[in-house]
Scaffold this motif. Sequence first.
Motif, PDB file in Angstrom:
ATOM      1  N   LYS A  90     -43.762  34.132  52.378  1.00 39.21           N
ATOM      2  CA  LYS A  90     -43.725  33.008  51.432  1.00 39.21           C
ATOM      3  C   LYS A  90     -42.433  32.220  51.591  1.00 39.21           C
ATOM      4  O   LYS A  90     -42.443  30.983  51.530  1.00 39.21           O
ATOM      5  N   ARG A  91     -41.309  32.925  51.822  1.00 39.21           N
ATOM      6  CA  ARG A  91     -40.053  32.212  52.024  1.00 39.21           C
ATOM      7  C   ARG A  91     -40.084  31.408  53.316  1.00 39.21           C
ATOM      8  O   ARG A  91     -39.600  30.275  53.380  1.00 39.21           O
ATOM      9  N   LYS A  92     -40.675  31.991  54.373  1.00 32.39           N
ATOM     10  CA  LYS A  92     -40.805  31.251  55.633  1.00 32.39           C
ATOM     11  C   LYS A  92     -41.629  29.993  55.443  1.00 32.39           C
ATOM     12  O   LYS A  92     -41.291  28.915  55.960  1.00 32.39           O
ATOM     13  N   LEU A  93     -42.752  30.116  54.716  1.00 27.47           N
ATOM     14  CA  LEU A  93     -43.590  28.938  54.475  1.00 27.47           C
ATOM     15  C   LEU A  93     -42.843  27.905  53.634  1.00 27.47           C
ATOM     16  O   LEU A  93     -42.965  26.694  53.877  1.00 27.47           O
ATOM     17  N   SER A  94     -42.054  28.354  52.669  1.00 22.99           N
ATOM     18  CA  SER A  94     -41.268  27.415  51.855  1.00 22.99           C
ATOM     19  C   SER A  94     -40.259  26.663  52.712  1.00 22.99           C
ATOM     20  O   SER A  94     -40.018  25.464  52.496  1.00 22.99           O
ATOM     21  N   VAL A  95     -39.658  27.344  53.684  1.00 21.56           N
ATOM     22  CA  VAL A  95     -38.744  26.669  54.613  1.00 21.56           C
ATOM     23  C   VAL A  95     -39.519  25.667  55.468  1.00 21.56           C
ATOM     24  O   VAL A  95     -39.064  24.538  55.696  1.00 21.56           O
ATOM     25  N   ALA A  96     -40.708  26.050  55.945  1.00 26.54           N
ATOM     26  CA  ALA A  96     -41.529  25.137  56.740  1.00 26.54           C
ATOM     27  C   ALA A  96     -41.890  23.898  55.931  1.00 26.54           C
ATOM     28  O   ALA A  96     -41.893  22.775  56.463  1.00 26.54           O
ATOM     29  N   VAL A  97     -42.197  24.072  54.638  1.00 29.75           N
ATOM     30  CA  VAL A  97     -42.485  22.930  53.760  1.00 29.75           C
ATOM     31  C   VAL A  97     -41.294  21.982  53.711  1.00 29.75           C
ATOM     32  O   VAL A  97     -41.440  20.755  53.725  1.00 29.75           O
ATOM     33  N   ALA A  98     -40.088  22.548  53.652  1.00 31.12           N
ATOM     34  CA  ALA A  98     -38.879  21.714  53.615  1.00 31.12           C
ATOM     35  C   ALA A  98     -38.685  20.939  54.913  1.00 31.12           C
ATOM     36  O   ALA A  98     -38.133  19.832  54.905  1.00 31.12           O
ATOM     37  N   LEU A  99     -39.130  21.495  56.039  1.00 30.68           N
ATOM     38  CA  LEU A  99     -38.888  20.877  57.343  1.00 30.68           C
ATOM     39  C   LEU A  99     -39.988  19.925  57.779  1.00 30.68           C
ATOM     40  O   LEU A  99     -39.751  19.039  58.609  1.00 30.68           O
ATOM     41  N   VAL A 100     -41.222  20.068  57.249  1.00 27.20           N
ATOM     42  CA  VAL A 100     -42.340  19.276  57.746  1.00 27.20           C
ATOM     43  C   VAL A 100     -42.108  17.787  57.473  1.00 27.20           C
ATOM     44  O   VAL A 100     -41.541  17.408  56.447  1.00 27.20           O
ATOM     45  N   GLY A 101     -42.513  16.962  58.409  1.00 25.69           N
ATOM     46  CA  GLY A 101     -42.286  15.525  58.296  1.00 25.69           C
ATOM     47  C   GLY A 101     -40.923  15.082  58.763  1.00 25.69           C
ATOM     48  O   GLY A 101     -40.599  13.897  58.723  1.00 25.69           O
ATOM     49  N   ASP A 102     -40.097  16.047  59.213  1.00 25.09           N
ATOM     50  CA  ASP A 102     -38.775  15.751  59.762  1.00 25.09           C
ATOM     51  C   ASP A 102     -37.921  14.905  58.813  1.00 25.09           C
ATOM     52  O   ASP A 102     -37.414  13.854  59.183  1.00 25.09           O
ATOM     53  N   PRO A 103     -37.746  15.341  57.545  1.00 24.29           N
ATOM     54  CA  PRO A 103     -36.938  14.551  56.612  1.00 24.29           C
ATOM     55  C   PRO A 103     -35.472  14.524  57.037  1.00 24.29           C
ATOM     56  O   PRO A 103     -34.974  15.501  57.605  1.00 24.29           O
ATOM     57  N   PRO A 104     -34.773  13.432  56.766  1.00 26.07           N
ATOM     58  CA  PRO A 104     -33.356  13.352  57.155  1.00 26.07           C
ATOM     59  C   PRO A 104     -32.471  14.392  56.474  1.00 26.07           C
ATOM     60  O   PRO A 104     -31.491  14.831  57.048  1.00 26.07           O
ATOM     61  N   LEU A 105     -32.818  14.771  55.235  1.00 27.65           N
ATOM     62  CA  LEU A 105     -32.003  15.728  54.492  1.00 27.65           C
ATOM     63  C   LEU A 105     -32.874  16.905  54.064  1.00 27.65           C
ATOM     64  O   LEU A 105     -33.964  16.715  53.512  1.00 27.65           O
ATOM     65  N   VAL A 106     -32.402  18.119  54.329  1.00 27.73           N
ATOM     66  CA  VAL A 106     -33.125  19.331  53.954  1.00 27.73           C
ATOM     67  C   VAL A 106     -32.245  20.152  53.023  1.00 27.73           C
ATOM     68  O   VAL A 106     -31.086  20.432  53.345  1.00 27.73           O
ATOM     69  N   LEU A 107     -32.791  20.534  51.871  1.00 31.67           N
ATOM     70  CA  LEU A 107     -32.087  21.364  50.901  1.00 31.67           C
ATOM     71  C   LEU A 107     -32.728  22.740  50.887  1.00 31.67           C
ATOM     72  O   LEU A 107     -33.933  22.870  50.652  1.00 31.67           O
ATOM     73  N   LEU A 108     -31.941  23.768  51.124  1.00 30.24           N
ATOM     74  CA  LEU A 108     -32.438  25.139  51.165  1.00 30.24           C
ATOM     75  C   LEU A 108     -31.680  25.964  50.136  1.00 30.24           C
ATOM     76  O   LEU A 108     -30.477  26.188  50.275  1.00 30.24           O
ATOM     77  N   ASP A 109     -32.376  26.392  49.104  1.00 36.44           N
ATOM     78  CA  ASP A 109     -31.748  27.151  48.018  1.00 36.44           C
ATOM     79  C   ASP A 109     -31.963  28.635  48.287  1.00 36.44           C
ATOM     80  O   ASP A 109     -33.020  29.185  47.986  1.00 36.44           O
ATOM     81  N   GLU A 110     -30.960  29.295  48.869  1.00 31.88           N
ATOM     82  CA  GLU A 110     -31.010  30.706  49.239  1.00 31.88           C
ATOM     83  C   GLU A 110     -32.327  31.029  49.962  1.00 31.88           C
ATOM     84  O   GLU A 110     -33.141  31.831  49.482  1.00 31.88           O
ATOM     85  N   PRO A 111     -32.545  30.421  51.141  1.00 34.92           N
ATOM     86  CA  PRO A 111     -33.853  30.535  51.800  1.00 34.92           C
ATOM     87  C   PRO A 111     -34.224  31.935  52.252  1.00 34.92           C
ATOM     88  O   PRO A 111     -35.402  32.219  52.448  1.00 34.92           O
ATOM     89  N   SER A 112     -33.252  32.831  52.423  1.00 30.87           N
ATOM     90  CA  SER A 112     -33.572  34.179  52.920  1.00 30.87           C
ATOM     91  C   SER A 112     -33.712  35.212  51.814  1.00 30.87           C
ATOM     92  O   SER A 112     -33.832  36.401  52.090  1.00 30.87           O
ATOM     93  N   THR A 113     -33.724  34.767  50.543  1.00 28.92           N
ATOM     94  CA  THR A 113     -33.882  35.702  49.428  1.00 28.92           C
ATOM     95  C   THR A 113     -35.194  36.463  49.562  1.00 28.92           C
ATOM     96  O   THR A 113     -36.251  35.884  49.805  1.00 28.92           O
ATOM     97  N   GLY A 114     -35.133  37.792  49.410  1.00 22.99           N
ATOM     98  CA  GLY A 114     -36.331  38.616  49.452  1.00 22.99           C
ATOM     99  C   GLY A 114     -36.764  39.025  50.842  1.00 22.99           C
ATOM    100  O   GLY A 114     -37.755  39.751  50.989  1.00 22.99           O
ATOM    101  N   MET A 115     -36.043  38.583  51.874  1.00 20.52           N
ATOM    102  CA  MET A 115     -36.413  38.939  53.243  1.00 20.52           C
ATOM    103  C   MET A 115     -35.730  40.227  53.670  1.00 20.52           C
ATOM    104  O   MET A 115     -34.598  40.501  53.262  1.00 20.52           O
ATOM    105  N   ASP A 116     -36.405  40.990  54.512  1.00 20.81           N
ATOM    106  CA  ASP A 116     -35.758  42.145  55.107  1.00 20.81           C
ATOM    107  C   ASP A 116     -34.794  41.666  56.194  1.00 20.81           C
ATOM    108  O   ASP A 116     -34.849  40.496  56.612  1.00 20.81           O
ATOM    109  N   PRO A 117     -33.872  42.503  56.658  1.00 15.96           N
ATOM    110  CA  PRO A 117     -32.848  42.051  57.614  1.00 15.96           C
ATOM    111  C   PRO A 117     -33.422  41.410  58.881  1.00 15.96           C
ATOM    112  O   PRO A 117     -32.889  40.406  59.372  1.00 15.96           O
ATOM    113  N   ALA A 118     -34.518  41.959  59.426  1.00 11.03           N
ATOM    114  CA  ALA A 118     -35.092  41.388  60.648  1.00 11.03           C
ATOM    115  C   ALA A 118     -35.629  39.992  60.398  1.00 11.03           C
ATOM    116  O   ALA A 118     -35.404  39.071  61.197  1.00 11.03           O
TER     117      ALA A 118
END
Length: 222
Positions: A139-167
């Motif tokens: 879900k976090r990966k998809l949320s990051v993809a949502v932020a990147l789609v359409g190639d916006p000039p500015l991307v805001l990522l609020d703790e994007p790796s929260t809940g992810m395992d180290p790998a």
Amino acid sequence: MRKQYPQGPGQPPVVAVRGLWLRVWPGECFGLLGVNGAGKTSTFKILTGEVTPDSGDALVSHFSVLTQLASARQRLGYCPQFEALPGAMTGREVLTMYARLRGVSGAGRIAGEVQQLLQQLGLVQYADVACGAYSGGNKRKLSVAVALVGDPPLVLLDEPSTGMDPAARRFLWRVLQVGRGGAMGHQGVTLVPCVIHVKRLCTAAQLGQGWLMTHVGSAAVS
């Protein structure tokens, strides 16, 4: 910018953002680092138009979030701190929807960009599964993809790796590092939970408390 929130009767307001001023350059990944309550998420809420500042303004690609919010939002990608995905839609459907909202035209172009992001984020095998059934990391990966789609000039990522395992966290870092220096070339403002993440991802950083600026400089500074 300045933002404060009222408390109960007879209580002074809580100042969340106090005199914040910064500029993020194209291709820069700018990290905001601070303790809980320092005003990091409030800053993002101002930039996305969720709340308005009590004073000051913010420009996204020269568009004011106060007077030109629709244009500013179209040039802005946002991964919120907490999951906000429409769980009944598949990952492919979610990215297609956001591509259209960001003004990407042509079914072929949209499909190609969506597929590229699914591959970059390691989500191809889950692309046609309802995202409500995804693991927390996906879900976090998809949320990051949502932020990147359409190639916006500015991307805001609020703790994007929260809940992810180290790998999964290291995998995401690699994707963001490629995006910062590669063809996407976004500006990025990232809220990060610790100095290690700043050193991994960011080219510049600001540390603050209530966003009274205490340091702006290279993320290599510890």
